[in-house]
Design a protein around this motif. Structure first.
Motif, PDB file in Angstrom:
ATOM      1  N   SER A  31       0.858  -1.185   0.000  1.00 43.36           N
ATOM      2  CA  SER A  31       0.000   0.000   0.000  1.00 43.36           C
ATOM      3  C   SER A  31       0.891   1.230   0.000  1.00 43.36           C
ATOM      4  N   GLY A  32       0.811   2.020  -1.054  1.00 46.66           N
ATOM      5  CA  GLY A  32       1.611   3.239  -1.132  1.00 46.66           C
ATOM      6  C   GLY A  32       3.104   2.989  -1.086  1.00 46.66           C
ATOM      7  N   GLY A  33       3.558   1.876  -1.683  1.00 50.47           N
ATOM      8  CA  GLY A  33       4.984   1.571  -1.707  1.00 50.47           C
ATOM      9  C   GLY A  33       5.525   0.992  -0.414  1.00 50.47           C
ATOM     10  N   GLN A  34       4.652   0.672   0.530  1.00 50.60           N
ATOM     11  CA  GLN A  34       5.044   0.104   1.823  1.00 50.60           C
ATOM     12  C   GLN A  34       4.262  -1.188   2.061  1.00 50.60           C
ATOM     13  N   TRP A  35       4.653  -1.933   3.063  1.00 52.59           N
ATOM     14  CA  TRP A  35       3.939  -3.141   3.449  1.00 52.59           C
ATOM     15  C   TRP A  35       3.121  -2.870   4.703  1.00 52.59           C
ATOM     16  N   ALA A  36       1.875  -3.309   4.679  1.00 52.88           N
ATOM     17  CA  ALA A  36       0.986  -3.147   5.827  1.00 52.88           C
ATOM     18  C   ALA A  36       0.458  -4.521   6.231  1.00 52.88           C
ATOM     19  N   ASP A  37       0.376  -4.761   7.535  1.00 52.88           N
ATOM     20  CA  ASP A  37      -0.213  -6.007   8.036  1.00 52.88           C
ATOM     21  C   ASP A  37      -1.665  -6.086   7.608  1.00 52.88           C
ATOM     22  N   ALA A  38      -2.104  -7.269   7.226  1.00 54.63           N
ATOM     23  CA  ALA A  38      -3.527  -7.476   6.952  1.00 54.63           C
ATOM     24  C   ALA A  38      -4.254  -7.546   8.289  1.00 54.63           C
ATOM     25  N   ALA A  39      -5.414  -6.971   8.334  1.00 59.61           N
ATOM     26  CA  ALA A  39      -6.212  -7.054   9.561  1.00 59.61           C
ATOM     27  C   ALA A  39      -6.726  -8.478   9.710  1.00 59.61           C
ATOM     28  N   GLY A  40      -6.930  -8.884  10.931  1.00 59.45           N
ATOM     29  CA  GLY A  40      -7.495 -10.209  11.187  1.00 59.45           C
ATOM     30  C   GLY A  40      -6.471 -11.179  11.717  1.00 59.45           C
ATOM     31  N   ASP A  41      -6.938 -12.387  11.902  1.00 65.66           N
ATOM     32  CA  ASP A  41      -6.104 -13.444  12.458  1.00 65.66           C
ATOM     33  C   ASP A  41      -5.122 -13.969  11.424  1.00 65.66           C
ATOM     34  N   PRO A  42      -3.977 -14.501  11.871  1.00 71.35           N
ATOM     35  CA  PRO A  42      -3.046 -15.113  10.931  1.00 71.35           C
ATOM     36  C   PRO A  42      -3.676 -16.369  10.314  1.00 71.35           C
ATOM     37  N   LEU A  43      -3.167 -16.763   9.158  1.00 72.24           N
ATOM     38  CA  LEU A  43      -3.622 -17.991   8.508  1.00 72.24           C
ATOM     39  C   LEU A  43      -2.989 -19.187   9.190  1.00 72.24           C
ATOM     40  N   ASP A  44      -3.750 -20.270   9.347  1.00 68.67           N
ATOM     41  CA  ASP A  44      -3.127 -21.478   9.878  1.00 68.67           C
ATOM     42  C   ASP A  44      -2.551 -22.284   8.718  1.00 68.67           C
ATOM     43  N   ALA A  45      -1.788 -23.326   9.032  1.00 66.23           N
ATOM     44  CA  ALA A  45      -1.047 -24.086   8.023  1.00 66.23           C
ATOM     45  C   ALA A  45      -1.943 -24.600   6.904  1.00 66.23           C
ATOM     46  N   GLU A  46      -3.148 -25.035   7.233  1.00 68.82           N
ATOM     47  CA  GLU A  46      -4.051 -25.590   6.218  1.00 68.82           C
ATOM     48  C   GLU A  46      -4.568 -24.532   5.242  1.00 68.82           C
ATOM     49  N   GLU A  47      -4.618 -23.280   5.660  1.00 71.52           N
ATOM     50  CA  GLU A  47      -5.174 -22.209   4.833  1.00 71.52           C
ATOM     51  C   GLU A  47      -4.154 -21.542   3.907  1.00 71.52           C
ATOM     52  N   ILE A  48      -2.890 -21.648   4.221  1.00 72.76           N
ATOM     53  CA  ILE A  48      -1.859 -20.859   3.551  1.00 72.76           C
ATOM     54  C   ILE A  48      -1.839 -21.082   2.040  1.00 72.76           C
ATOM     55  N   GLY A  49      -1.769 -22.315   1.601  1.00 69.22           N
ATOM     56  CA  GLY A  49      -1.708 -22.606   0.166  1.00 69.22           C
ATOM     57  C   GLY A  49      -2.955 -22.157  -0.581  1.00 69.22           C
ATOM     58  N   TYR A  50      -4.127 -22.403   0.006  1.00 69.54           N
ATOM     59  CA  TYR A  50      -5.389 -21.998  -0.636  1.00 69.54           C
ATOM     60  C   TYR A  50      -5.489 -20.479  -0.772  1.00 69.54           C
ATOM     61  N   TYR A  51      -5.060 -19.781   0.268  1.00 74.19           N
ATOM     62  CA  TYR A  51      -5.106 -18.318   0.258  1.00 74.19           C
ATOM     63  C   TYR A  51      -4.218 -17.770  -0.861  1.00 74.19           C
ATOM     64  N   ALA A  52      -2.981 -18.275  -0.932  1.00 68.80           N
ATOM     65  CA  ALA A  52      -2.042 -17.814  -1.960  1.00 68.80           C
ATOM     66  C   ALA A  52      -2.550 -18.161  -3.351  1.00 68.80           C
ATOM     67  N   GLU A  53      -3.087 -19.349  -3.530  1.00 64.38           N
ATOM     68  CA  GLU A  53      -3.597 -19.759  -4.832  1.00 64.38           C
ATOM     69  C   GLU A  53      -4.740 -18.844  -5.291  1.00 64.38           C
ATOM     70  N   GLY A  54      -5.633 -18.490  -4.377  1.00 65.32           N
ATOM     71  CA  GLY A  54      -6.731 -17.582  -4.714  1.00 65.32           C
ATOM     72  C   GLY A  54      -6.232 -16.220  -5.150  1.00 65.32           C
TER      73      GLY A  54
END
Length: 104
Positions: free
Chosen positions: A29-52
């Motif tokens: 965002s604006g040339g910087q990195w910002a944390d996404a709001a919300g809970d971290p992804l667990d191991a099972e969600e990581i690949g699906y999230y990136a693929e989407g």
């Protein structure tokens, strides 16, 4: 640079090795990195999230580091357009694996 399928398979492989691994998501965002709001992804969600994100045309990079014998969290970076430089690893951290796919 890996293709999308290789990228997601490698990411999912690392996540399945470390079942308690979580991912912190960062958005450009604006040339910087910002944390996404919300809970971290667990191991099972990581690949699906990136693929989407890849299917939606985002660039995605991930890094897995170890610090003081502790692995993670995995860092997942998402952007559209030009990717800002990734931040430095935390002091004393060692990079275990990383990959990036640019948007098409």
């Amino acid at each position: 640079m890996p293709d999308r399928d290789e990228f997601v398979k490698d990411l999912a492989r690392h996540a399945s090795r470390h079942r308690d691994l979580e991912a912190s998501v960062f958005w450009a965002s604006g040339g910087q990195w910002a944390d996404a709001a919300g809970d971290p992804l667990d191991a099972e969600e990581i690949g699906y999230y990136a693929e989407g994100l890849l299917m939606e045309g985002f660039g995605v990079a991930w890094r897995l580091a170890e610090r003081g014998g502790v692995i993670g969290p995995l860092q997942l970076y998402c952007w559209q357009g030009t990717r800002p430089a990734l931040p430095e690893l935390a002091p004393g951290a060692s990079l275990l694996a990383a990959a990036e796919v640019q948007p098409e």
